[in-house]
Design a protein around this motif. Structure first.
Motif, PDB file in Angstrom:
ATOM      1  N   ALA A  73       0.872  -1.134   0.052  1.00  0.00           N
ATOM      2  CA  ALA A  73      -0.120   0.086   0.000  1.00  0.00           C
ATOM      3  C   ALA A  73       1.069   1.245   0.015  1.00  0.00           C
ATOM      4  O   ALA A  73       0.447   2.367  -0.272  1.00  0.00           O
ATOM      5  N   GLN A  79       1.222  -4.835   7.323  1.00  0.00           N
ATOM      6  CA  GLN A  79      -0.038  -4.444   6.596  1.00  0.00           C
ATOM      7  C   GLN A  79      -0.845  -3.548   7.320  1.00  0.00           C
ATOM      8  O   GLN A  79      -1.513  -2.588   6.453  1.00  0.00           O
ATOM      9  N   GLN A  83      -1.430   0.135   5.226  1.00  0.00           N
ATOM     10  CA  GLN A  83      -2.703   0.401   5.113  1.00  0.00           C
ATOM     11  C   GLN A  83      -3.211   1.749   5.814  1.00  0.00           C
ATOM     12  O   GLN A  83      -3.525   2.741   5.363  1.00  0.00           O
ATOM     13  N   SER A 123      -3.776   5.385   4.025  1.00  0.00           N
ATOM     14  CA  SER A 123      -5.009   5.929   4.081  1.00  0.00           C
ATOM     15  C   SER A 123      -4.945   7.518   4.704  1.00  0.00           C
ATOM     16  O   SER A 123      -5.610   8.278   4.217  1.00  0.00           O
TER      17      SER A 123
END
Length: 379
Positions: free
Chosen positions: A90, A271, A275, A279
């Motif tokens: 990400a 992760q 993430q 965001s």
């Protein structure tokens, strides 16, 4: 009831220094475009830098980690020799757009393997902390009305004997609960009672003002993820979006103390990190505030080169940390530690002093000293 117990009852861990209402009003003012905010992410427990930024062409990486090394085919390539753990996918758009920096070989001489002592060294920027020094952010803002907000239970680098800092769990809850406090009047000459009444008054004022700033906020469009980490990131976003002019926020993600079953546990943690940070960036970009923020990770130490018998990794020394933001000059900084020339304990030897990153933040981001140039001028 002492002051600390009183504040804890309101969901605050510390309000180190109570400022005058006029000072709080200046802190709670919208200065969009002028703020210089740092979000510190503590990777609690000691993150494994070798399985984060991976030296995928070095044979010693694979021979030392026969069961937990990341396969070459799945690594996200950053350079001819280094790549990211696929759990950090990400973050790749941020890397590709030049807003993500990786600082290699971070540590200090004679690294400390104790969780408690090592994190205190990072918090205070003192190699022999021993509870005698203020946090490095508190040292940077000795007279600031509100130097920082910890969105967990530990102020860490925000703590100072004479510095104002808050530890809260959720901004709206604090604003709601604090606004319901109505300062009492008393003619008593008891200094302890007068202090409690003064605290009441300050909290009522701060909570009421914050409640006003939390109205009609642009909601985050992307989820920060589940659990405490996601909630803390959402709280940081809420406070930043409100216009609160605070230099630093502290958030914790853990636990990275992976002595057993390292690979699967580390994957889930990375992760969550990737993430949540992706965001945060996307949500702040939508409201035009990404250029006002930089995000930095830190951890008390890295892990050893060799895996242990439990498919885990024990406490080590040098590691890698990320810095990202709209004004960050992305890329690889510092020198990756040697995988052959280890110290007497079998740990990686640091190549970048962690305090050098602090200096770049203080001087180049917060403008608290002469601007630094050179190998670590990532801001």
């Amino acid at each position: 009831m002492n002051r600390r117990d009183f504040l804890k009852g309101l969901g605050l861990s510390t309000l180190s220094l109570l400022a005058a209402p006029s000072v709080w009003a200046n802190t709670l003012s919208t200065l969009a475009g002028n703020r210089r905010i740092v979000i510190l992410i503590e990777l609690k427990g000691g993150n494994d830098g070798l399985n984060t930024l991976i030296p995928y062409t070095h044979p010693n990486y694979y021979s030392a980690r026969p069961t937990i090394a990341i396969e070459r085919s799945s690594i996200l390539t950053l350079s001819a020799h280094l790549g990211l753990n696929p759990a950090l996918e990400a973050l790749m758009p941020i890397w590709n757009e030049g807003e993500l920096a990786w600082v290699q070989g971070i540590g200090y001489e004679t690294g400390n393997r104790s969780h408690f002592e090592a994190i205190e060294i990072w918090d205070t920027a003192q190699a022999e902390a021993r509870g005698l020094h203020d946090g490095w952010i508190a040292q940077s803002f000795p007279e600031h009305s509100l130097a920082g907000i910890a969105l967990d239970t530990n102020l860490g680098p925000l703590y100072g004997q004479n510095v104002s800092a808050l530890s809260i769990s959720e901004p709206s809850n604090f604003a709601s609960s604090g606004s319901r406090i109505h300062a009492l009047k008393s003619d008593s000459t008891n200094p302890s009672l007068q202090h409690i009444l003064n605290v009441q008054s300050q909290i009522e004022m701060l909570a009421s003002t914050l409640a006003d700033y939390l109205k009609d906020l642009p909601a985050a469009k992307e989820s920060f993820g589940a659990g405490n980490f996601g909630q803390s990131l959402n709280s940081a976003y809420t406070l930043i979006a409100s216009g609160l002019n605070v230099p630093a926020y502290k958030i914790t993600l853990g636990s990275f103390d992976t002595h057993t079953d390292h690979r699967s546990r580390h994957k889930l943690l990375l992760q969550s990190l990737a993430q949540g940070l992706a965001s945060m960036r996307n949500n702040l970009k939508r409201i035009g505030m990404w250029d006002e923020v930089i995000i930095m990770t830190y951890s008390e130490f890295g892990r050893r080169l060799k895996e242990n018998a439990n498919k885990g990794i024990d406490h080590g020394a040098a590691s890698v940390q990320l810095v990202m933001g709209g004004k960050v000059k992305g890329g690889l900084y510092g020198e990756y530690p040697s995988l052959t020339d280890l110290d007497e304990r079998g740990d990686l030897v640091y190549t970048t002093d962690f305090r050098d990153i602090y200096s770049v933040i203080r001087n180049n981001w917060w403008n608290l000293g002469e601007k630094l140039t050179g190998q670590l001028a990532l801001i």
